[in-house]
Enzyme design. Sequence first.
Site, PDB file in Angstrom:
ATOM      1  N   ASP A 239    -107.925  63.761   8.652  1.00 51.94           N
ATOM      2  CA  ASP A 239    -108.808  63.888   7.486  1.00 51.94           C
ATOM      3  C   ASP A 239    -108.301  62.901   6.426  1.00 51.94           C
ATOM      4  O   ASP A 239    -107.176  63.049   5.932  1.00 51.94           O
ATOM      5  CB  ASP A 239    -108.757  65.340   6.980  1.00 51.94           C
ATOM      6  CG  ASP A 239    -109.638  65.584   5.763  1.00 51.94           C
ATOM      7  OD1 ASP A 239    -110.210  64.621   5.214  1.00 51.94           O
ATOM      8  OD2 ASP A 239    -109.740  66.758   5.352  1.00 51.94           O
ATOM      9  N   THR A 241    -109.357  62.504   3.443  1.00 46.37           N
ATOM     10  CA  THR A 241    -109.540  62.964   2.053  1.00 46.37           C
ATOM     11  C   THR A 241    -108.174  62.996   1.338  1.00 46.37           C
ATOM     12  O   THR A 241    -107.208  63.514   1.879  1.00 46.37           O
ATOM     13  CB  THR A 241    -110.168  64.379   2.024  1.00 46.37           C
ATOM     14  OG1 THR A 241    -111.289  64.390   2.906  1.00 46.37           O
ATOM     15  CG2 THR A 241    -110.616  64.756   0.619  1.00 46.37           C
ATOM     16  N   ASP A 245    -105.668  59.223  -3.345  1.00 45.88           N
ATOM     17  CA  ASP A 245    -105.008  59.955  -4.435  1.00 45.88           C
ATOM     18  C   ASP A 245    -103.501  60.033  -4.191  1.00 45.88           C
ATOM     19  O   ASP A 245    -102.700  59.944  -5.120  1.00 45.88           O
ATOM     20  CB  ASP A 245    -105.578  61.380  -4.538  1.00 45.88           C
ATOM     21  CG  ASP A 245    -107.068  61.375  -4.859  1.00 45.88           C
ATOM     22  OD1 ASP A 245    -107.525  60.440  -5.535  1.00 45.88           O
ATOM     23  OD2 ASP A 245    -107.768  62.300  -4.400  1.00 45.88           O
TER      24      ASP A 245
HETATM   25  O1  RIB Z   1    -110.331  61.894  -3.501  1.00 42.33           O
HETATM   26  C1  RIB Z   1    -110.663  63.078  -2.819  1.00 42.33           C
HETATM   27  C2  RIB Z   1    -111.353  64.042  -3.734  1.00 42.33           C
HETATM   28  O2  RIB Z   1    -112.585  63.478  -4.137  1.00 42.33           O
HETATM   29  C3  RIB Z   1    -111.703  65.369  -3.133  1.00 42.33           C
HETATM   30  O3  RIB Z   1    -110.672  66.310  -3.229  1.00 42.33           O
HETATM   31  C4  RIB Z   1    -112.974  65.757  -3.871  1.00 42.33           C
HETATM   32  O4  RIB Z   1    -112.839  66.868  -4.693  1.00 42.33           O
HETATM   33  C5  RIB Z   1    -113.397  64.511  -4.644  1.00 42.33           C
HETATM   34  O5  RIB Z   1    -113.093  64.610  -5.966  1.00 42.33           O
END
Ligand code: RIB
Length: 296
Positions: A239, A241, A245
Amino acid sequence: MNRILNFGSLNVDHVYTVEHFVRPGETIDSLEMEVFPGGKGLNQSVAFARAGAEVYHAGKIGKDGGFLTQLLQSAGVDVSFVETINGYTGKAIIQVEESTGQNSIILYGGANRQMTELYIDQVLGAFSGNEILVLQNEINLVEYILRKASKKGMLVALNPSPIGEELKHWDLHGVTWLLLNEIEGEALTGEKEPERITDVFLKQYPQMKIVLTLGKDGALYRDKDKNFRQAIYSTQAVDTTAAGDTFTGYFLAASARGVSPEEAMEEAAKASAITVSRPGAAVSIPTRQEVLSYPF
Ligand code: RIB
């Protein structure tokens, strides 16, 4: 080490694992559905804390968002500036493609769009010059926060994600670190080629330090003295995601410790490889101990 104030989004992520992303007019069954803490702001605060930084999160949630502040606290983030308002916490509907781990995301701003100038001024009043402010683009009044913080002399890191038309008109002279991906870079400069994207920023903002992430091609670091690439650590993607970040969080936390950009980029690449190998957003972000012993 400098304190970090992260003024950012807090989302409830509804993550659907799918065989392929839903197409226009199509209805599909998901293979699995899970609810995770997320939001680019929250994810980055968790990454800062797990990387060992002293981090304060500012932002807003609704009454349905209590588990987000609990997660932040358990990661070691100070949440005393987070406000609870009437209305819904921000939401994200995320499809994750089973075979590749790629995602596609729909956002609902909710409480993330309820920042006021009064609230921002109160939070910024607790910080001074030389401390670090981190911003993404999932809350309202980002440009106001950027302007106020740079006037105070804070070191501002901007992750212009998700990218919006309005960003093209912002004055980024107060930005010390700009961290973005190639799509955001192209949207802001009109250039496709990574070196040219960074050329455009450096020409306009010679003091800026730029981190441009390039997916499978790793990441590019540029400032007025340095220009180098960091390769990815390849891993089985479960994943993706929060990979960006995590990169942002680990890079800035290392920079706040005063290490070289080379060392910060390498640590960030290792941390995001670990994140990609696990499901979920914030919950997939590794501790510094894990990063230091990677590859396992
Ligand atoms: O960068 C990933 C995030 O983007 C997810 O957690 C989602 O909430 C969006 O903000």
